[in-house]
Design a protein around this motif. Structure first.
Motif, PDB file in Angstrom:
ATOM      1  N   PHE A  59       0.857  -1.183   0.000  1.00 55.95           N
ATOM      2  CA  PHE A  59       0.000   0.000   0.000  1.00 55.95           C
ATOM      3  C   PHE A  59       0.898   1.239   0.000  1.00 55.95           C
ATOM      4  CE2 PHE A  59      -2.497  -3.360   1.943  1.00 55.95           C
ATOM      5  CZ  PHE A  59      -3.680  -3.281   1.210  1.00 55.95           C
ATOM      6  N   VAL A  60       0.569   2.218  -0.851  1.00 56.73           N
ATOM      7  CA  VAL A  60       1.437   3.384  -1.034  1.00 56.73           C
ATOM      8  C   VAL A  60       0.646   4.681  -0.879  1.00 56.73           C
ATOM      9  CG1 VAL A  60       2.989   4.579  -2.633  1.00 56.73           C
ATOM     10  CG2 VAL A  60       2.908   2.085  -2.624  1.00 56.73           C
ATOM     11  N   CYS A  61       1.206   5.611  -0.093  1.00 56.23           N
ATOM     12  CA  CYS A  61       0.691   6.981  -0.027  1.00 56.23           C
ATOM     13  C   CYS A  61       1.880   7.931  -0.037  1.00 56.23           C
ATOM     14  CB  CYS A  61      -0.230   7.186   1.177  1.00 56.23           C
ATOM     15  SG  CYS A  61       0.568   7.234   2.785  1.00 56.23           S
ATOM     16  N   LEU A  62       1.645   9.186   0.272  1.00 59.12           N
ATOM     17  CA  LEU A  62       2.702  10.187   0.185  1.00 59.12           C
ATOM     18  C   LEU A  62       3.774  10.014   1.266  1.00 59.12           C
ATOM     19  CD1 LEU A  62       3.807  12.741  -1.184  1.00 59.12           C
ATOM     20  CD2 LEU A  62       2.320  14.081   0.316  1.00 59.12           C
ATOM     21  N   GLY A  63       3.378  10.068   2.529  1.00 60.85           N
ATOM     22  CA  GLY A  63       4.368  10.057   3.607  1.00 60.85           C
ATOM     23  C   GLY A  63       4.466   8.756   4.374  1.00 60.85           C
TER      24      GLY A  63
ATOM     25  N   GLY B 130     -11.505   6.947  -7.603  1.00 58.63           N
ATOM     26  CA  GLY B 130     -11.217   8.178  -6.874  1.00 58.63           C
ATOM     27  C   GLY B 130      -9.958   8.086  -6.030  1.00 58.63           C
ATOM     28  N   ASP B 131      -9.662   9.179  -5.380  1.00 62.26           N
ATOM     29  CA  ASP B 131      -8.504   9.262  -4.491  1.00 62.26           C
ATOM     30  C   ASP B 131      -8.957   9.170  -3.040  1.00 62.26           C
ATOM     31  OD1 ASP B 131      -6.927   9.711  -6.717  1.00 62.26           O
ATOM     32  OD2 ASP B 131      -6.733  11.872  -6.380  1.00 62.26           O
ATOM     33  N   VAL B 132      -8.188   8.478  -2.225  1.00 64.90           N
ATOM     34  CA  VAL B 132      -8.421   8.485  -0.782  1.00 64.90           C
ATOM     35  C   VAL B 132      -7.901   9.830  -0.275  1.00 64.90           C
ATOM     36  CG1 VAL B 132      -7.862   7.416   1.434  1.00 64.90           C
ATOM     37  CG2 VAL B 132      -8.128   5.970  -0.600  1.00 64.90           C
ATOM     38  N   PRO B 133      -8.761  10.659   0.335  1.00 63.88           N
ATOM     39  CA  PRO B 133      -8.287  11.954   0.821  1.00 63.88           C
ATOM     40  C   PRO B 133      -7.232  11.779   1.916  1.00 63.88           C
ATOM     41  CG  PRO B 133     -10.616  11.619   1.396  1.00 63.88           C
ATOM     42  CD  PRO B 133     -10.171  10.414   0.628  1.00 63.88           C
ATOM     43  N   ASP B 134      -6.297  12.689   1.944  1.00 59.32           N
ATOM     44  CA  ASP B 134      -5.205  12.596   2.915  1.00 59.32           C
ATOM     45  C   ASP B 134      -5.646  13.196   4.253  1.00 59.32           C
ATOM     46  OD1 ASP B 134      -2.863  12.559   4.355  1.00 59.32           O
ATOM     47  OD2 ASP B 134      -1.628  13.333   2.712  1.00 59.32           O
TER      48      ASP B 134
ATOM     49  N   TYR C 226      -3.979  13.645   6.820  1.00 53.62           N
ATOM     50  CA  TYR C 226      -2.933  14.517   7.350  1.00 53.62           C
ATOM     51  C   TYR C 226      -3.320  15.975   7.083  1.00 53.62           C
ATOM     52  CZ  TYR C 226       1.818  16.181   8.354  1.00 53.62           C
ATOM     53  OH  TYR C 226       2.909  16.815   8.902  1.00 53.62           O
ATOM     54  N   LEU C 227      -4.009  16.186   5.956  1.00 51.92           N
ATOM     55  CA  LEU C 227      -4.444  17.526   5.575  1.00 51.92           C
ATOM     56  C   LEU C 227      -5.865  17.838   6.039  1.00 51.92           C
ATOM     57  CD1 LEU C 227      -3.090  17.434   1.906  1.00 51.92           C
ATOM     58  CD2 LEU C 227      -1.983  18.462   3.905  1.00 51.92           C
ATOM     59  N   THR C 228      -6.747  16.830   5.971  1.00 52.50           N
ATOM     60  CA  THR C 228      -8.165  17.058   6.267  1.00 52.50           C
ATOM     61  C   THR C 228      -8.533  16.794   7.719  1.00 52.50           C
ATOM     62  OG1 THR C 228      -8.855  14.783   5.786  1.00 52.50           O
ATOM     63  CG2 THR C 228      -8.752  16.332   3.916  1.00 52.50           C
ATOM     64  N   GLY C 229      -7.775  15.920   8.393  1.00 50.11           N
ATOM     65  CA  GLY C 229      -8.092  15.533   9.766  1.00 50.11           C
ATOM     66  C   GLY C 229      -9.236  14.539   9.865  1.00 50.11           C
ATOM     67  N   ASN C 230      -9.777  14.110   8.732  1.00 48.95           N
ATOM     68  CA  ASN C 230     -10.941  13.234   8.745  1.00 48.95           C
ATOM     69  C   ASN C 230     -10.535  11.754   8.692  1.00 48.95           C
ATOM     70  OD1 ASN C 230     -13.458  12.174   8.706  1.00 48.95           O
ATOM     71  ND2 ASN C 230     -14.245  13.536   7.119  1.00 48.95           N
ATOM     72  N   PHE C 231      -9.959  11.278   9.761  1.00 46.47           N
ATOM     73  CA  PHE C 231      -9.482   9.901   9.827  1.00 46.47           C
ATOM     74  C   PHE C 231     -10.629   8.895   9.806  1.00 46.47           C
ATOM     75  CE2 PHE C 231      -5.843  12.308  11.124  1.00 46.47           C
ATOM     76  CZ  PHE C 231      -4.774  11.593  10.612  1.00 46.47           C
ATOM     77  N   GLU C 232     -11.763   9.248  10.375  1.00 48.64           N
ATOM     78  CA  GLU C 232     -12.923   8.334  10.390  1.00 48.64           C
ATOM     79  C   GLU C 232     -13.428   8.077   8.975  1.00 48.64           C
ATOM     80  OE1 GLU C 232     -15.325   5.772  12.349  1.00 48.64           O
ATOM     81  OE2 GLU C 232     -14.371   7.276  13.608  1.00 48.64           O
ATOM     82  N   GLU C 233     -13.602   9.128   8.196  1.00 52.25           N
ATOM     83  CA  GLU C 233     -14.050   8.971   6.802  1.00 52.25           C
ATOM     84  C   GLU C 233     -13.059   8.129   6.007  1.00 52.25           C
ATOM     85  OE1 GLU C 233     -15.057  11.690   2.855  1.00 52.25           O
ATOM     86  OE2 GLU C 233     -13.859  12.540   4.474  1.00 52.25           O
ATOM     87  N   VAL C 234     -11.786   8.415   6.176  1.00 52.92           N
ATOM     88  CA  VAL C 234     -10.746   7.676   5.466  1.00 52.92           C
ATOM     89  C   VAL C 234     -10.757   6.209   5.897  1.00 52.92           C
ATOM     90  CG1 VAL C 234      -8.236   7.445   5.195  1.00 52.92           C
ATOM     91  CG2 VAL C 234      -9.341   9.684   4.970  1.00 52.92           C
ATOM     92  N   TYR C 235     -10.909   5.975   7.191  1.00 54.61           N
ATOM     93  CA  TYR C 235     -10.993   4.591   7.669  1.00 54.61           C
ATOM     94  C   TYR C 235     -12.144   3.854   6.974  1.00 54.61           C
ATOM     95  CZ  TYR C 235     -11.910   0.446  10.314  1.00 54.61           C
ATOM     96  OH  TYR C 235     -12.143  -0.866  10.635  1.00 54.61           O
TER      97      TYR C 235
END
Length: 158
Positions: free
Chosen positions: A7-11, A123-127, A129-138
């Motif tokens: 699995f790959v993301c930016l950081g 689509g893209d999984v929103p980051d 780190y920028l949005t703070g929306n960890f629940e939505e991303v989860y």
């Protein structure tokens, strides 16, 4: 033969370690840990050696999913030889991953995680780190990982 998923993301501190932990939990629950291994990496070098972001750790603990042993690392050209599936979080990650390929690959599939989500296909999984929306991303990662595992099981006949 082991199936290896990266699995790959930016950081490599928010999205990809979350996906690694969630996928590892699903693989373990399906009793496939002896057949499927997973890891995560970032396209950037800023967080090498660091544990997942506090927001990622918090949501994983809330969901009772272990993130033990996950530390940020940077993707490298050898990953194309070592991973069967490379799953990126967004278009920018896909572009960076493709730059490393340079014609050498044992990878069967490289694409985006949300290709496996019925509502966000392509689509893209929103980051977070920028949005703070960890629940939505989860939530996005959880359903996508369920479908990814089902897809791999069909494809690999396991």
């Amino acid at each position: 033969m082991k199936i290896n998923v990266l699995f790959v993301c930016l950081g490599n501190i928010c999205r990809s370690p979350m996906a690694e932990a969630v996928f590892r939990d699903k693989v373990s629950n399906a009793e496939l840990s002896d057949q499927i291994q997973m890891d995560s990496a970032g396209t950037g070098h800023w967080h090498i050696g660091k544990p997942p972001h506090e927001g990622t750790r918090s949501i994983l603990m809330k969901k009772n999913i272990s993130y033990d042993g996950i530390r940020a690392r940077q993707i490298n050209a050898d990953d194309y030889k070592n991973f069967t599936y490379i799953i990126s979080m967004d278009d920018a990650n896909v572009s960076e991953v493709e730059k490393l390929q340079k014609g050498k690959t044992d990878t069967l599939y490289a694409g985006k995680l949300l290709d496996f989500h019925p509502d966000f296909d392509g689509g893209d999984v929103p980051d977070p780190y920028l949005t703070g929306n960890f629940e939505e991303v989860y939530d996005m990662i959880d359903l996508s990982c369920t479908n990814l595992l089902a897809w791999i099981r069909r494809r690999e006949s396991i």
